[in-house]
Design a protein around this motif. Structure first.
Motif, mmCIF file in Angstrom:
data_model
loop_
_atom_site.group_PDB
_atom_site.id
_atom_site.type_symbol
_atom_site.label_atom_id
_atom_site.label_comp_id
_atom_site.label_asym_id
_atom_site.label_seq_id
_atom_site.Cartn_x
_atom_site.Cartn_y
_atom_site.Cartn_z
ATOM 1 N N LEU A 1 -4.110 16.691 -7.258
ATOM 2 C CA LEU A 1 -5.151 17.161 -6.348
ATOM 3 C C LEU A 1 -5.322 16.169 -5.190
ATOM 4 O O LEU A 1 -5.434 16.565 -4.021
ATOM 5 C CB LEU A 1 -6.480 17.318 -7.091
ATOM 6 N N TYR A 2 -5.310 14.895 -5.524
ATOM 7 C CA TYR A 2 -5.469 13.848 -4.522
ATOM 8 C C TYR A 2 -4.255 13.795 -3.591
ATOM 9 O O TYR A 2 -4.395 13.581 -2.385
ATOM 10 C CB TYR A 2 -5.658 12.513 -5.231
ATOM 11 N N ILE A 3 -3.065 13.978 -4.152
ATOM 12 C CA ILE A 3 -1.849 13.984 -3.333
ATOM 13 C C ILE A 3 -1.892 15.142 -2.334
ATOM 14 O O ILE A 3 -1.559 14.979 -1.155
ATOM 15 C CB ILE A 3 -0.593 14.064 -4.231
ATOM 16 N N ALA A 4 -2.320 16.311 -2.802
ATOM 17 C CA ALA A 4 -2.411 17.464 -1.902
ATOM 18 C C ALA A 4 -3.406 17.200 -0.786
ATOM 19 O O ALA A 4 -3.167 17.545 0.379
ATOM 20 C CB ALA A 4 -2.807 18.711 -2.691
ATOM 21 N N TRP B 1 -1.084 4.394 -0.932
ATOM 22 C CA TRP B 1 -1.290 4.114 -2.350
ATOM 23 C C TRP B 1 -2.412 4.909 -2.993
ATOM 24 O O TRP B 1 -2.391 5.203 -4.193
ATOM 25 C CB TRP B 1 -1.596 2.622 -2.518
ATOM 26 N N TRP B 2 -3.438 5.271 -2.199
ATOM 27 C CA TRP B 2 -4.701 5.672 -2.803
ATOM 28 C C TRP B 2 -4.709 6.996 -3.568
ATOM 29 O O TRP B 2 -5.533 7.156 -4.474
ATOM 30 C CB TRP B 2 -5.833 5.641 -1.779
ATOM 31 N N PRO B 3 -3.809 7.983 -3.313
ATOM 32 C CA PRO B 3 -3.848 9.179 -4.163
ATOM 33 C C PRO B 3 -3.282 8.947 -5.558
ATOM 34 O O PRO B 3 -3.504 9.753 -6.457
ATOM 35 C CB PRO B 3 -2.974 10.195 -3.401
ATOM 36 N N GLY B 4 -2.524 7.843 -5.739
ATOM 37 C CA GLY B 4 -1.890 7.604 -7.031
ATOM 38 C C GLY B 4 -0.978 8.747 -7.413
ATOM 39 O O GLY B 4 -0.247 9.282 -6.576
ATOM 40 N N ALA B 5 -1.063 9.167 -8.664
ATOM 41 C CA ALA B 5 -0.230 10.267 -9.155
ATOM 42 C C ALA B 5 -1.045 11.547 -9.362
ATOM 43 O O ALA B 5 -0.528 12.525 -9.903
ATOM 44 C CB ALA B 5 0.451 9.867 -10.461
ATOM 45 N N ASP B 6 -2.309 11.549 -8.945
ATOM 46 C CA ASP B 6 -3.177 12.723 -9.117
ATOM 47 C C ASP B 6 -2.753 13.819 -8.146
ATOM 48 O O ASP B 6 -2.786 13.625 -6.928
ATOM 49 C CB ASP B 6 -4.633 12.308 -8.855
ATOM 50 N N GLY C 1 0.806 -1.219 0.000
ATOM 51 C CA GLY C 1 0.000 0.000 0.000
ATOM 52 C C GLY C 1 0.832 1.259 0.000
ATOM 53 O O GLY C 1 0.289 2.360 0.123
ATOM 54 N N LEU C 2 2.136 1.155 -0.146
ATOM 55 C CA LEU C 2 3.024 2.321 -0.143
ATOM 56 C C LEU C 2 3.574 2.589 -1.533
ATOM 57 O O LEU C 2 3.896 1.658 -2.273
ATOM 58 C CB LEU C 2 4.191 2.095 0.827
ATOM 59 N N ILE C 3 3.662 3.882 -1.872
ATOM 60 C CA ILE C 3 4.226 4.294 -3.150
ATOM 61 C C ILE C 3 5.326 5.310 -2.900
ATOM 62 O O ILE C 3 5.120 6.284 -2.166
ATOM 63 C CB ILE C 3 3.154 4.908 -4.073
ATOM 64 N N GLN C 4 6.470 5.080 -3.522
ATOM 65 C CA GLN C 4 7.558 6.048 -3.480
ATOM 66 C C GLN C 4 7.357 7.028 -4.635
ATOM 67 O O GLN C 4 7.329 6.626 -5.789
ATOM 68 C CB GLN C 4 8.913 5.352 -3.623
ATOM 69 N N HIS C 5 7.190 8.306 -4.314
ATOM 70 C CA HIS C 5 6.900 9.306 -5.332
ATOM 71 C C HIS C 5 8.171 9.994 -5.821
ATOM 72 O O HIS C 5 9.196 9.983 -5.122
ATOM 73 C CB HIS C 5 5.912 10.342 -4.775
ATOM 74 N N PRO C 6 8.113 10.614 -6.992
ATOM 75 C CA PRO C 6 9.293 11.292 -7.527
ATOM 76 C C PRO C 6 9.852 12.389 -6.618
ATOM 77 O O PRO C 6 11.026 12.738 -6.727
ATOM 78 C CB PRO C 6 8.791 11.874 -8.862
ATOM 79 N N ASP C 7 9.014 12.950 -5.746
ATOM 80 C CA ASP C 7 9.505 13.990 -4.833
ATOM 81 C C ASP C 7 10.269 13.399 -3.646
ATOM 82 O O ASP C 7 10.696 14.130 -2.745
ATOM 83 C CB ASP C 7 8.360 14.871 -4.336
#
Length: 209
Positions: free
Chosen positions: A28-31, A21-26, A9-15
Protein backbone atom coordinates in the motif's frame (compact mmCIF):
# COMPACT_ATOMS: atom_id res chain seq x y z
CA UNK A 1 16.35 -2.41 5.96
CA UNK A 2 19.65 -2.99 4.20
CA UNK A 3 22.64 -1.10 5.68
CA UNK A 4 23.09 0.85 2.44
CA UNK A 5 19.52 2.15 2.69
CA UNK A 6 20.25 3.50 6.17
CA UNK A 7 22.83 5.82 4.59
CA UNK A 8 21.64 6.53 1.07
CA UNK A 9 17.91 6.15 1.66
CA UNK A 10 17.52 4.05 -1.50
CA UNK A 11 16.14 0.52 -1.72
CA UNK A 12 16.37 -1.78 -4.71
CA UNK A 13 13.06 -3.65 -4.90
CA UNK A 14 12.39 -7.10 -6.38
CA UNK A 15 10.53 -5.47 -9.29
CA UNK A 16 13.84 -3.92 -10.35
CA UNK A 17 12.93 -0.36 -9.34
CA UNK A 18 14.92 1.76 -6.92
CA UNK A 19 12.82 3.70 -4.45
CA UNK A 20 13.08 6.01 -1.46
CA UNK A 21 13.49 4.01 1.74
CA UNK A 22 10.34 5.03 3.54
CA UNK A 23 7.67 2.76 1.93
CA UNK A 24 9.70 -0.32 2.88
CA UNK A 25 8.07 -3.47 1.54
CA UNK A 26 4.46 -2.44 2.32
CA UNK A 27 2.52 -2.69 -0.95
CA UNK A 28 0.00 0.00 0.00
CA UNK A 29 2.84 2.35 0.91
CA UNK A 30 4.76 1.50 -2.28
CA UNK A 31 1.69 2.30 -4.38
CA UNK A 32 1.31 5.63 -2.58
CA UNK A 33 4.98 6.42 -3.16
CA UNK A 34 4.80 5.49 -6.85
CA UNK A 35 1.45 7.02 -7.74
CA UNK A 36 0.75 9.96 -5.44
CA UNK A 37 3.65 11.27 -3.36
CA UNK A 38 5.37 14.16 -5.10
CA UNK A 39 2.83 14.51 -7.91
CA UNK A 40 1.82 18.20 -8.25
CA UNK A 41 -1.75 18.56 -6.99
CA UNK A 42 -3.80 21.61 -7.98
CA UNK A 43 -7.31 20.57 -6.93
CA UNK A 44 -8.37 22.62 -3.93
CA UNK A 45 -10.55 19.95 -2.35
CA UNK A 46 -7.82 17.31 -2.68
CA UNK A 47 -5.33 19.71 -1.13
CA UNK A 48 -7.69 20.38 1.77
CA UNK A 49 -8.08 16.63 2.33
CA UNK A 50 -4.34 16.05 2.39
CA UNK A 51 -3.72 18.94 4.76
CA UNK A 52 -6.35 17.63 7.17
CA UNK A 53 -5.01 14.09 7.02
CA UNK A 54 -1.49 15.37 7.63
CA UNK A 55 -2.87 17.11 10.71
CA UNK A 56 -4.37 13.84 11.92
CA UNK A 57 -0.96 12.23 11.34
CA UNK A 58 0.69 14.44 13.97
CA UNK A 59 2.36 12.08 16.45
CA UNK A 60 1.67 9.05 14.24
CA UNK A 61 3.11 7.48 11.08
CA UNK A 62 1.63 8.29 7.68
CA UNK A 63 0.95 4.62 6.95
CA UNK A 64 -1.38 4.62 9.97
CA UNK A 65 -3.44 7.34 8.30
CA UNK A 66 -3.13 5.84 4.83
CA UNK A 67 -4.66 2.57 6.01
CA UNK A 68 -7.62 4.52 7.37
CA UNK A 69 -7.97 7.01 4.52
CA UNK A 70 -11.16 5.52 3.10
CA UNK A 71 -12.67 5.49 6.59
CA UNK A 72 -11.77 9.16 6.95
CA UNK A 73 -13.36 9.96 3.59
CA UNK A 74 -16.56 8.21 4.60
CA UNK A 75 -16.66 9.85 8.04
CA UNK A 76 -15.82 13.34 6.75
CA UNK A 77 -18.32 13.53 3.88
CA UNK A 78 -15.73 12.89 1.20
CA UNK A 79 -13.74 15.83 2.56
CA UNK A 80 -16.25 18.27 1.11
CA UNK A 81 -15.35 21.50 2.95
CA UNK A 82 -18.89 22.91 2.60
CA UNK A 83 -20.33 19.84 4.33
CA UNK A 84 -17.65 19.73 7.03
CA UNK A 85 -18.04 23.43 7.79
CA UNK A 86 -21.65 22.67 8.80
CA UNK A 87 -20.70 19.85 11.18
CA UNK A 88 -22.35 20.16 14.58
CA UNK A 89 -21.56 18.82 18.03
CA UNK A 90 -23.57 15.75 17.05
CA UNK A 91 -21.17 15.16 14.18
CA UNK A 92 -18.22 15.57 16.52
CA UNK A 93 -19.75 12.96 18.84
CA UNK A 94 -20.32 10.65 15.86
CA UNK A 95 -16.70 11.01 14.79
CA UNK A 96 -15.44 10.45 18.33
CA UNK A 97 -17.30 7.15 18.28
CA UNK A 98 -15.91 6.04 14.91
CA UNK A 99 -13.22 3.40 15.46
CA UNK A 100 -12.24 3.58 11.79
CA UNK A 101 -10.54 6.99 12.16
CA UNK A 102 -8.23 8.68 14.65
CA UNK A 103 -10.52 9.77 17.46
CA UNK A 104 -8.89 12.97 18.62
CA UNK A 105 -11.35 15.71 19.50
CA UNK A 106 -8.92 18.58 18.94
CA UNK A 107 -8.02 17.29 15.47
CA UNK A 108 -11.68 16.74 14.58
CA UNK A 109 -12.55 20.28 15.65
CA UNK A 110 -9.50 21.48 13.72
CA UNK A 111 -10.81 19.87 10.53
CA UNK A 112 -14.10 21.75 10.97
CA UNK A 113 -12.49 25.15 11.59
CA UNK A 114 -10.10 24.51 8.71
CA UNK A 115 -13.06 23.80 6.41
CA UNK A 116 -14.47 27.20 7.29
CA UNK A 117 -11.08 28.81 6.62
CA UNK A 118 -10.95 27.02 3.26
CA UNK A 119 -14.37 28.41 2.31
CA UNK A 120 -13.33 31.94 3.30
CA UNK A 121 -10.30 31.75 1.02
CA UNK A 122 -12.40 30.32 -1.81
CA UNK A 123 -15.01 33.05 -1.42
CA UNK A 124 -12.58 35.92 -1.72
CA UNK A 125 -10.66 34.26 -4.60
CA UNK A 126 -8.55 33.16 -6.38
CA UNK A 127 -8.96 29.99 -4.32
CA UNK A 128 -7.25 27.64 -1.90
CA UNK A 129 -5.01 25.94 -4.48
CA UNK A 130 -3.67 29.28 -5.68
CA UNK A 131 -3.20 30.40 -2.06
CA UNK A 132 -0.99 27.37 -1.41
CA UNK A 133 0.94 27.34 -4.67
CA UNK A 134 1.76 31.02 -4.35
CA UNK A 135 4.05 29.93 -1.50
CA UNK A 136 6.37 28.40 -4.12
CA UNK A 137 5.63 30.94 -6.85
CA UNK A 138 3.44 28.41 -8.63
CA UNK A 139 6.28 25.97 -9.44
CA UNK A 140 7.43 22.91 -7.51
CA UNK A 141 10.74 23.23 -5.70
CA UNK A 142 13.21 20.66 -7.07
CA UNK A 143 15.13 19.74 -3.92
CA UNK A 144 17.30 17.01 -5.57
CA UNK A 145 18.27 15.22 -2.33
CA UNK A 146 21.11 12.73 -2.75
CA UNK A 147 20.58 10.91 0.55
CA UNK A 148 18.30 10.74 3.56
CA UNK A 149 20.44 13.34 5.31
CA UNK A 150 19.60 15.86 2.57
CA UNK A 151 15.85 15.76 3.22
CA UNK A 152 14.71 18.54 5.54
CA UNK A 153 11.92 18.22 8.10
CA UNK A 154 10.97 21.86 7.59
CA UNK A 155 12.11 24.74 5.40
CA UNK A 156 11.74 28.48 5.21
CA UNK A 157 8.98 27.92 2.64
CA UNK A 158 7.08 25.58 4.96
CA UNK A 159 7.50 28.02 7.84
CA UNK A 160 6.07 30.87 5.74
CA UNK A 161 3.15 28.77 4.56
CA UNK A 162 2.46 27.48 8.07
CA UNK A 163 2.22 31.07 9.33
CA UNK A 164 -0.08 32.01 6.45
CA UNK A 165 -2.37 29.03 7.10
CA UNK A 166 -2.57 29.74 10.83
CA UNK A 167 -3.40 33.38 10.09
CA UNK A 168 -6.33 32.15 8.00
CA UNK A 169 -7.64 29.97 10.84
CA UNK A 170 -6.25 26.54 9.93
CA UNK A 171 -5.28 24.14 12.71
CA UNK A 172 -2.54 21.51 13.05
CA UNK A 173 -0.40 23.16 10.40
CA UNK A 174 3.00 23.68 11.95
CA UNK A 175 6.05 23.92 9.67
CA UNK A 176 6.92 20.21 9.92
CA UNK A 177 3.38 19.12 9.04
CA UNK A 178 3.25 21.69 6.24
CA UNK A 179 6.58 20.52 4.82
CA UNK A 180 5.31 16.92 4.74
CA UNK A 181 2.19 18.23 3.01
CA UNK A 182 4.27 20.14 0.46
CA UNK A 183 6.33 17.03 -0.28
CA UNK A 184 3.26 14.86 -0.70
CA UNK A 185 1.40 17.27 -2.97
CA UNK A 186 4.34 17.96 -5.25
CA UNK A 187 5.02 21.48 -4.09
CA UNK A 188 8.46 20.10 -3.28
CA UNK A 189 10.04 17.20 -5.18
CA UNK A 190 11.83 15.39 -2.36
CA UNK A 191 12.17 12.01 -4.03
CA UNK A 192 15.81 11.01 -3.76
CA UNK A 193 17.69 11.59 -7.00
CA UNK A 194 18.32 7.85 -7.37
CA UNK A 195 14.63 6.99 -6.90
CA UNK A 196 12.75 6.10 -10.07
CA UNK A 197 10.08 8.68 -9.21
CA UNK A 198 12.43 11.65 -8.93
CA UNK A 199 12.72 12.25 -12.67
CA UNK A 200 9.04 11.46 -13.24
CA UNK A 201 7.88 14.09 -10.73
CA UNK A 202 10.36 16.61 -12.12
CA UNK A 203 8.94 16.01 -15.59
CA UNK A 204 5.38 16.51 -14.31
CA UNK A 205 6.52 19.90 -13.01
CA UNK A 206 8.05 20.75 -16.39
CA UNK A 207 11.57 20.48 -15.02
CA UNK A 208 14.60 18.41 -15.95
CA UNK A 209 15.75 15.92 -13.29
Amino acid sequence: MAPAAETTGLIQHPDGLTRCWWPGADQLYIAYHDEEWGVPEHDGRALYEKLILDGFQAGLSWITILRRRENFRRAFAGFDPEAIARFTEEDVARLMGDAGIIRNRAKILGAITSARAFLAIEERGPGFARFLWDAVDGRPIQARPQSRADIATETEASRRLARALKAEGFSFCGPTIVHAFMQATGMVNDHLVGCHRHAACAALAGETP
